[in-house]
Design a protein around this motif. Structure first.
Motif, short mmCIF file in Angstrom:
data_model
loop_
_atom_site.label_atom_id
_atom_site.label_comp_id
_atom_site.label_asym_id
_atom_site.label_seq_id
_atom_site.Cartn_x
_atom_site.Cartn_y
_atom_site.Cartn_z
N GLN A 249 25.81 -4.05 42.54
CA GLN A 249 25.16 -5.36 42.53
C GLN A 249 23.64 -5.24 42.52
O GLN A 249 22.94 -6.10 42.03
CB GLN A 249 25.56 -6.15 43.80
CG GLN A 249 26.97 -6.68 43.79
CD GLN A 249 27.11 -7.87 42.86
OE1 GLN A 249 26.17 -8.60 42.65
NE2 GLN A 249 28.30 -8.02 42.28
N CYS A 250 23.15 -4.18 43.13
CA CYS A 250 21.70 -4.03 43.26
C CYS A 250 21.11 -3.14 42.16
O CYS A 250 19.91 -2.80 42.23
CB CYS A 250 21.34 -3.45 44.62
SG CYS A 250 21.94 -4.42 45.99
N ASN A 251 21.92 -2.76 41.19
CA ASN A 251 21.46 -1.87 40.11
C ASN A 251 20.93 -0.55 40.65
O ASN A 251 19.92 -0.03 40.16
CB ASN A 251 20.36 -2.53 39.29
CG ASN A 251 20.93 -3.55 38.35
OD1 ASN A 251 22.11 -3.45 37.98
ND2 ASN A 251 20.13 -4.53 38.00
N ILE A 252 21.57 -0.05 41.68
CA ILE A 252 21.13 1.24 42.24
C ILE A 252 22.22 2.27 41.93
O ILE A 252 23.40 2.07 42.24
CB ILE A 252 20.93 1.14 43.78
CG1 ILE A 252 19.82 0.12 44.11
CG2 ILE A 252 20.59 2.51 44.37
CD1 ILE A 252 19.67 -0.16 45.58
N THR A 253 21.80 3.37 41.32
CA THR A 253 22.76 4.45 41.02
C THR A 253 23.06 5.18 42.34
O THR A 253 22.12 5.46 43.09
CB THR A 253 22.11 5.44 40.01
OG1 THR A 253 21.48 4.66 39.00
CG2 THR A 253 23.12 6.38 39.42
N PRO A 254 24.33 5.49 42.60
CA PRO A 254 24.67 6.12 43.88
C PRO A 254 23.94 7.43 44.16
O PRO A 254 23.74 7.80 45.31
CB PRO A 254 26.18 6.36 43.76
CG PRO A 254 26.65 5.40 42.72
CD PRO A 254 25.52 5.17 41.79
N THR A 255 23.51 8.12 43.10
CA THR A 255 22.84 9.42 43.30
C THR A 255 21.33 9.27 43.56
O THR A 255 20.64 10.25 43.78
CB THR A 255 23.03 10.32 42.06
OG1 THR A 255 22.61 9.57 40.92
CG2 THR A 255 24.48 10.75 41.90
N MET A 256 20.83 8.05 43.52
CA MET A 256 19.38 7.86 43.74
C MET A 256 19.02 8.22 45.17
O MET A 256 19.81 8.04 46.09
CB MET A 256 18.99 6.40 43.48
CG MET A 256 18.75 6.09 42.02
SD MET A 256 18.68 4.31 41.77
CE MET A 256 16.95 4.00 41.68
N ARG A 257 17.79 8.71 45.35
CA ARG A 257 17.31 9.03 46.70
C ARG A 257 16.42 7.87 47.15
O ARG A 257 15.88 7.13 46.30
CB ARG A 257 16.54 10.33 46.69
CG ARG A 257 17.40 11.45 46.11
CD ARG A 257 16.82 12.81 46.18
NE ARG A 257 17.60 13.69 45.32
CZ ARG A 257 18.73 14.32 45.68
NH1 ARG A 257 19.19 14.18 46.90
NH2 ARG A 257 19.37 15.09 44.83
N PRO A 258 16.24 7.70 48.48
CA PRO A 258 15.45 6.55 48.96
C PRO A 258 14.11 6.40 48.27
O PRO A 258 13.68 5.28 47.98
CB PRO A 258 15.28 6.86 50.45
CG PRO A 258 16.47 7.69 50.80
CD PRO A 258 16.81 8.50 49.58
N GLU A 259 13.46 7.53 47.96
CA GLU A 259 12.11 7.42 47.38
C GLU A 259 12.12 6.91 45.94
O GLU A 259 11.07 6.66 45.35
CB GLU A 259 11.37 8.76 47.47
CG GLU A 259 12.03 9.87 46.69
CD GLU A 259 11.54 11.26 47.11
OE1 GLU A 259 11.13 11.40 48.27
OE2 GLU A 259 11.59 12.17 46.27
N GLU A 260 13.35 6.74 45.37
CA GLU A 260 13.44 6.21 44.00
C GLU A 260 13.84 4.73 43.99
O GLU A 260 14.03 4.14 42.94
CB GLU A 260 14.49 7.01 43.21
CG GLU A 260 14.12 8.48 43.04
CD GLU A 260 15.28 9.30 42.48
OE1 GLU A 260 15.07 10.02 41.52
OE2 GLU A 260 16.40 9.21 43.03
N ILE A 261 14.01 4.18 45.18
CA ILE A 261 14.47 2.79 45.27
C ILE A 261 13.27 1.87 45.51
O ILE A 261 12.46 2.12 46.41
CB ILE A 261 15.52 2.65 46.40
CG1 ILE A 261 16.71 3.56 46.05
CG2 ILE A 261 15.95 1.21 46.63
CD1 ILE A 261 17.75 3.66 47.14
#
Ligand code: SAM
Length: 282
Positions: A249-261
């Protein structure tokens, strides 16, 4: 600098490392900070934190011409100097002695649009800023000096080493303008690091106190594990289907790290987990 040192001497004042006392006596720099705080709102109410020997206080009075200036200082040994300074500016100034961490700016004035101007003590600068950002009622604008490394974190671009919880919260809740650096050598006594002046203007948001608290918890949790993937971080707290649905829903890929959000993705994450999925758990 010499005049400033003499002023401290005259009042039998030293400087406390514990209170982050690195004073500025350079008129050019002090006036430049005050100019960055302009224009004030129509009511011209200013709060200064940590006036110390009143160098910045004098520049604020001269350049900003506030109707009323409230100064919050923790170190009571400045009281005599402050009394003499206030006598030269009748009706303009009020000194309040206490810890700025315990004093809500809103308790000093009922005015709904005031400015905060400060050369902040290093040890509590971040905490003070977080308090003000998360409780911004009435704060029209903040013109603040931080150690350069903290200013870098406030203003950090996503994906950089400096990007973290402070960047997310500051950028979500404020318009930020980085103004200028002040070299360590401009202060007395000289600190180990340079400083930076920034303007922060709180944005109007419709966030509830719950949203804000949850955002704080989530970002704290995430950036403590900044090298881990967001999916792994959330897995320790929420059921798998919730995580999958939320990240999608948030367009966040599960492999992203916090610093990429991005800051707005963090906000969506909080809203989705707690509000839309009604999973009431911090
Ligand atoms: N404004 C002065 C200047 O620019 O030269 C002094 C700035 S000095 C970096 C920080 C000031 O904040 C000192 O006067 C110090 O005593 C005061 N201070 C430190 N901790 C404080 C706190 N928790 N609450 C209020 N004032 C504090």
């Amino acid at each position: 600098m010499e005049l400033g040192r003499k002023l401290l001497e005259r009042y039998g004042l030293t400087h406390s490392k514990r209170l982050g006392q690195h004073f500025l006596f350079d008129r050019g720099i002090l006036e430049r900070i005050a100019r960055c705080a302009m224009p004030l709102s129509e009511d011209r109410i200013v709060i200064e934190v940590g006036p110390g020997p009143c160098g910045l206080t004098a520049a604020i009075l001269e350049i900003c011409k506030p109707r009323r200036l409230y100064c919050v200082e923790k170190d009571v040994s400045f009281e005599k100097l402050h009394r003499d300074f206030a006598a030269d500016h009748p009706g303009k100034l009020e000194f309040i002695y206490g810890d700025a961490l315990d004093i809500r700016p809103q308790s000093l004035t009922s005015n709904q649009n005031f400015s905060i101007i400060a050369n902040l003590p290093y040890n509590v600068g971040t905490k003070l800023l977080t308090n003000w950002i998360l409780d911004p009622v009435g704060i029209g604008k903040m013109t603040l000096m931080f150690q350069k490394e903290v200013a870098n974190r406030i203003n950090a671009a996503i994906g950089t080493k400096a990007y973290g919880r402070l960047s997310v919260i500051s950028q979500l809740f404020c318009e930020i303008e980085r103004l200028f650096d002040v070299p360590a050598g401009a202060f007395y006594p000289m600190p180990k690091v340079d400083s930076t002046v920034i303007n922060l203007v709180p944005k109007r948001t419709e966030l509830t106190t719950d949203d804000i608290n949850r955002l704080q918890n989530l970002t704290e949790n995430c950036f403590q594990k900044r090298r881990k993937m967001i999916h792994t971080i959330l897995k320790s707290k929420y059921p798998e289907p919730v995580i999958k649905e939320t990240l999608a829903q948030c367009n966040i890929t599960p492999t992203m790290r916090p610093e990429e959000i991005t800051p707005s993705q963090f906000l969506r994450l909080v809203r989705h987990i707690f509000r839309d999925l009604a999973l009431i758990k911090n």
